[in-house]
Design a protein around this motif. Structure first.
Motif, PDB file in Angstrom:
ATOM      1  N   TYR A  94       0.837  -1.472   0.078  1.00 38.30           N
ATOM      2  CA  TYR A  94      -0.276   0.095  -0.359  1.00 38.30           C
ATOM      3  C   TYR A  94       0.872   1.214  -0.415  1.00 38.30           C
ATOM      4  N   SER A  95       0.685   2.500  -0.788  1.00 42.37           N
ATOM      5  CA  SER A  95       1.678   3.163  -1.338  1.00 42.37           C
ATOM      6  C   SER A  95       0.680   4.250  -0.170  1.00 42.37           C
ATOM      7  N   LYS A  96       1.036   5.134   0.828  1.00 40.46           N
ATOM      8  CA  LYS A  96       0.013   5.991   1.382  1.00 40.46           C
ATOM      9  C   LYS A  96       0.484   7.225   0.608  1.00 40.46           C
ATOM     10  N   LYS A  97       1.783   7.394  -0.254  1.00 42.19           N
ATOM     11  CA  LYS A  97       1.534   8.838  -0.838  1.00 42.19           C
ATOM     12  C   LYS A  97       0.835   8.894  -2.690  1.00 42.19           C
ATOM     13  N   LEU A  98       0.409   7.515  -2.623  1.00 41.95           N
ATOM     14  CA  LEU A  98       0.231   7.408  -4.183  1.00 41.95           C
ATOM     15  C   LEU A  98      -1.459   7.166  -3.897  1.00 41.95           C
ATOM     16  N   GLY A  99      -2.112   6.767  -2.462  1.00 43.04           N
ATOM     17  CA  GLY A  99      -3.673   6.558  -2.062  1.00 43.04           C
ATOM     18  C   GLY A  99      -3.643   5.075  -2.842  1.00 43.04           C
ATOM     19  N   HIS A 100      -2.601   4.124  -3.603  1.00 36.32           N
ATOM     20  CA  HIS A 100      -3.376   3.161  -3.655  1.00 36.32           C
ATOM     21  C   HIS A 100      -2.366   1.662  -3.476  1.00 36.32           C
ATOM     22  N   TYR A 101      -2.920   0.625  -4.043  1.00 32.53           N
ATOM     23  CA  TYR A 101      -2.112  -0.800  -3.284  1.00 32.53           C
ATOM     24  C   TYR A 101      -2.256  -1.969  -4.279  1.00 32.53           C
ATOM     25  N   PHE A 102      -1.652  -2.556  -4.581  1.00 36.77           N
ATOM     26  CA  PHE A 102      -0.604  -3.469  -5.216  1.00 36.77           C
ATOM     27  C   PHE A 102      -1.290  -5.156  -4.503  1.00 36.77           C
ATOM     28  N   SER A 103      -2.232  -6.199  -5.277  1.00 38.31           N
ATOM     29  CA  SER A 103      -2.325  -6.718  -3.971  1.00 38.31           C
ATOM     30  C   SER A 103      -2.141  -8.663  -5.608  1.00 38.31           C
ATOM     31  N   SER A 104      -0.327  -9.503  -5.273  1.00 33.18           N
ATOM     32  CA  SER A 104       0.111 -10.438  -5.405  1.00 33.18           C
ATOM     33  C   SER A 104      -1.225 -11.984  -5.222  1.00 33.18           C
ATOM     34  N   ALA A 105      -1.253 -12.893  -6.371  1.00 31.23           N
ATOM     35  CA  ALA A 105      -2.134 -13.359  -6.414  1.00 31.23           C
ATOM     36  C   ALA A 105      -1.725 -14.901  -5.145  1.00 31.23           C
ATOM     37  N   PHE A 106      -2.638 -15.222  -4.744  1.00 32.92           N
ATOM     38  CA  PHE A 106      -2.516 -15.857  -3.795  1.00 32.92           C
ATOM     39  C   PHE A 106      -1.903 -17.422  -4.483  1.00 32.92           C
ATOM     40  N   ARG A 107      -1.003 -18.493  -4.148  1.00 40.23           N
ATOM     41  CA  ARG A 107      -0.217 -19.039  -4.331  1.00 40.23           C
ATOM     42  C   ARG A 107      -0.742 -20.389  -3.293  1.00 40.23           C
ATOM     43  N   HIS A 108      -1.233 -21.364  -4.192  1.00 41.35           N
ATOM     44  CA  HIS A 108      -2.127 -22.378  -3.255  1.00 41.35           C
ATOM     45  C   HIS A 108      -0.407 -23.205  -2.865  1.00 41.35           C
ATOM     46  N   THR A 109       0.077 -23.838  -1.438  1.00 42.27           N
ATOM     47  CA  THR A 109       0.542 -24.416  -1.557  1.00 42.27           C
ATOM     48  C   THR A 109      -0.092 -26.495  -1.026  1.00 42.27           C
ATOM     49  N   ALA A 110       1.066 -27.190  -0.077  1.00 42.27           N
ATOM     50  CA  ALA A 110       0.157 -27.856   0.510  1.00 42.27           C
ATOM     51  C   ALA A 110      -0.763 -28.261   1.091  1.00 42.27           C
ATOM     52  N   PHE A 111      -0.918 -27.180   2.067  1.00 47.06           N
ATOM     53  CA  PHE A 111      -1.714 -26.647   2.728  1.00 47.06           C
ATOM     54  C   PHE A 111      -3.551 -26.389   2.012  1.00 47.06           C
ATOM     55  N   GLY A 112      -3.471 -26.237   0.537  1.00 47.77           N
ATOM     56  CA  GLY A 112      -4.133 -25.805  -0.169  1.00 47.77           C
ATOM     57  C   GLY A 112      -4.435 -24.411  -0.110  1.00 47.77           C
ATOM     58  N   ALA A 113      -5.812 -23.805  -0.499  1.00 45.31           N
ATOM     59  CA  ALA A 113      -6.283 -22.596  -0.237  1.00 45.31           C
ATOM     60  C   ALA A 113      -5.670 -21.972   1.066  1.00 45.31           C
ATOM     61  N   ASN A 114      -5.300 -20.960   1.060  1.00 48.05           N
ATOM     62  CA  ASN A 114      -5.203 -20.110   2.449  1.00 48.05           C
ATOM     63  C   ASN A 114      -5.206 -18.751   1.739  1.00 48.05           C
ATOM     64  N   SER A 115      -6.253 -18.009   1.258  1.00 47.06           N
ATOM     65  CA  SER A 115      -5.718 -16.823   1.907  1.00 47.06           C
ATOM     66  C   SER A 115      -6.616 -16.140   3.024  1.00 47.06           C
ATOM     67  N   ALA A 116      -7.726 -17.040   3.022  1.00 39.98           N
ATOM     68  CA  ALA A 116      -8.111 -16.545   3.964  1.00 39.98           C
ATOM     69  C   ALA A 116      -7.558 -16.468   5.587  1.00 39.98           C
ATOM     70  N   THR A 117      -6.948 -17.622   5.949  1.00 40.62           N
ATOM     71  CA  THR A 117      -5.700 -17.592   6.326  1.00 40.62           C
ATOM     72  C   THR A 117      -4.647 -15.942   6.933  1.00 40.62           C
ATOM     73  N   ILE A 118      -4.323 -15.812   5.776  1.00 35.69           N
ATOM     74  CA  ILE A 118      -3.328 -15.234   5.197  1.00 35.69           C
ATOM     75  C   ILE A 118      -3.726 -13.379   5.416  1.00 35.69           C
ATOM     76  N   ILE A 119      -5.086 -13.683   4.916  1.00 31.85           N
ATOM     77  CA  ILE A 119      -5.703 -12.581   5.551  1.00 31.85           C
ATOM     78  C   ILE A 119      -6.108 -11.892   6.737  1.00 31.85           C
ATOM     79  N   SER A 120      -6.427 -13.330   7.552  1.00 33.61           N
ATOM     80  CA  SER A 120      -6.692 -13.000   9.399  1.00 33.61           C
ATOM     81  C   SER A 120      -5.693 -13.050   9.557  1.00 33.61           C
ATOM     82  N   ALA A 121      -4.435 -13.905   9.252  1.00 33.74           N
ATOM     83  CA  ALA A 121      -3.336 -13.435   9.912  1.00 33.74           C
ATOM     84  C   ALA A 121      -2.094 -11.675  10.097  1.00 33.74           C
ATOM     85  N   TYR A 122      -2.770 -10.722   8.473  1.00 35.56           N
ATOM     86  CA  TYR A 122      -2.526  -9.900   8.545  1.00 35.56           C
ATOM     87  C   TYR A 122      -2.787  -9.440   9.255  1.00 35.56           C
ATOM     88  N   LYS A 123      -4.283  -8.610   9.430  1.00 37.43           N
ATOM     89  CA  LYS A 123      -5.508  -8.230   9.942  1.00 37.43           C
ATOM     90  C   LYS A 123      -4.650  -8.218  11.261  1.00 37.43           C
TER      91      LYS A 123
END
Length: 394
Positions: free
Chosen positions: A306-335
């Motif tokens: 997230y660029s505070k100067k420009l006011g926008h953000y970049f988000s890459s794709a969520f890469r799958h792992t041996a544990f499967g889809a983990n986007s919800a886990t990652i976002i929860s940990a970020y928060k």
């Protein structure tokens, strides 16, 4: 379902909810008003001014926020904190103002029983889309912002030069929307719109089926710019995913026809130059996956910048792992880590190791960085530098 939200007037009249119709009840709104009134009475006995913010019951939080005669109530889900719910309610209020302006407050103060829900018309989908977005990555940021379409800098600069063709007087801002991302944006030299106002417009355009189907000229309030009055948004799509938005301070018919004519010129330029095909290719490859380490032992699962100067953000794709889809886990940990750092000054970082992912969060005056890697990866300063360098090129 994510966070449940309820918007209503201080007289108990419903305004909006993202809950199914079976969970909507006038009696429920009456209970909410009664609880708020009772707590306010109890708090009035104290000398220090205080107000109801939230009630916790187990791992659920019931968050309350009022803005004049407009009231908002949110129920957390999946362990979301009161702060996360409060961000959703705050941004929901701004989106409501973008449709009604603060003029609705004067109406409700004079006529408390007025049914303001009718004023929202067919904009429910816009509010639904905003709440859903804030339950995801958008809810990580202190203020509402928009996602930029990943493009090489020279391509973005060329698109900006195309948008400068909208040199009609009273055009305050022009930008190009690709799906729900902003490809390029230009503003009048005398005007600076906040990222929050731009995000409100992007959400309105991307969530409204009618605006994407035909050339439109619609009133719109930008709360940070002027929450008492409407500006006018010209919206027209070149194809099903690529559109142009122009914000004008005047809403007369002559202004509409001038902007419409310039849109035709812009469309021809983009088609003839091949930029239209390039944007379609960028959309197909978005979100982009962060490059693999080719066996070097530092697999990046997701990057959010997230660029505070420009006011926008970049988000890459969520890469799958041996544990499967983990986007919800990652976002929860970020928060969780982001809230741990909330309120701290200047430069601060936090890192945590989980069974299936490592998380790194950095906040400083220039940017916010959220990084998720494989558990075996060591998050070093070199890795962080390479990630920020990669993002800056997109």
């Amino acid at each position: 379902m994510g966070t449940k939200v309820y918007a209503f007037t201080y007289a108990g009249k419903p305004l909006f909810t993202n809950c199914p119709e079976g969970e909507q009840s006038l009696a429920f709104y009456g209970v909410l008003c009664a609880v708020v009134s009772k707590v306010s009475t109890l708090l009035s006995e104290y000398t220090e001014k205080d107000e109801l913010r939230y009630i916790s019951a187990g791992d659920q939080h019931f968050v309350y926020m009022d803005r004049g005669p407009l009231c908002y109530f949110g129920i957390s889900s999946n362990g979301a904190s009161p702060l996360a719910v409060y961000k959703i309610l705050s941004n929901l209020h701004l989106q409501v103002l973008s449709i009604l302006t603060r003029g609705v407050e004067r109406v409700l103060l004079k006529r408390p029983s007025y049914d303001a829900q009718n004023l929202l018309g067919g904009t429910q989908s816009i509010l639904h889309n905003l709440v859903a977005s804030l339950d995801g990555t958008l809810g990580l940021f202190d203020t509402c912002c928009y996602e930029a379409l990943p493009l090489p800098p020279n391509t973005r600069n060329t698109l900006s030069s195309f948008l400068n063709e909208f040199d009609t007087p009273n055009v305050l801002c022009s930008f190009m929307v690709v799906s729900n991302r902003v490809a390029a944006i230009t503003m009048s030299k005398s005007i600076t719109f906040s990222p929050s106002d731009i995000a409100i417009v992007v959400n309105m355009v991307s969530a409204s089926h009618s605006l994407r189907q035909q050339e439109s000229w619609t009133p719109l309030c930008l709360p940070d710019f002027n929450d008492q009055a409407f500006t006018y948004a010209y919206v027209n799509y070149i194809d099903s995913d690529i559109g142009v938005v122009c914000i004008s301070s005047t809403g007369d018919q002559e202004q509409f026809h001038k902007i419409s004519g310039q849109f035709e010129v812009l469309t021809k330029k983009m088609t003839d130059s091949g930029f239209l095909s390039g944007l379609r290719m960028s959309l197909v490859s978005t979100p982009i996956e962060f490059p693999s380490d080719n066996g070097k032992g530092c697999d990046v699962l997701h990057v959010l910048y997230y660029s505070k100067k420009l006011g926008h953000y970049f988000s890459s794709a969520f890469r799958h792992t041996a544990f499967g889809a983990n986007s919800a886990t990652i976002i929860s940990a970020y928060k969780s880590l982001s809230e741990f750092l909330f309120g701290e000054e200047s430069h601060r970082t936090a890192m945590a190791r989980f069974e299936c992912v490592n998380i790194y969060v950095e906040h400083n005056p220039e940017f916010g960085l959220y990084l998720a890697t494989e558990p075996r990866t060591d998050i070093t300063s070199d890795l962080v530098s390479s990630v920020t360098s990669y993002v800056s090129k997109h």
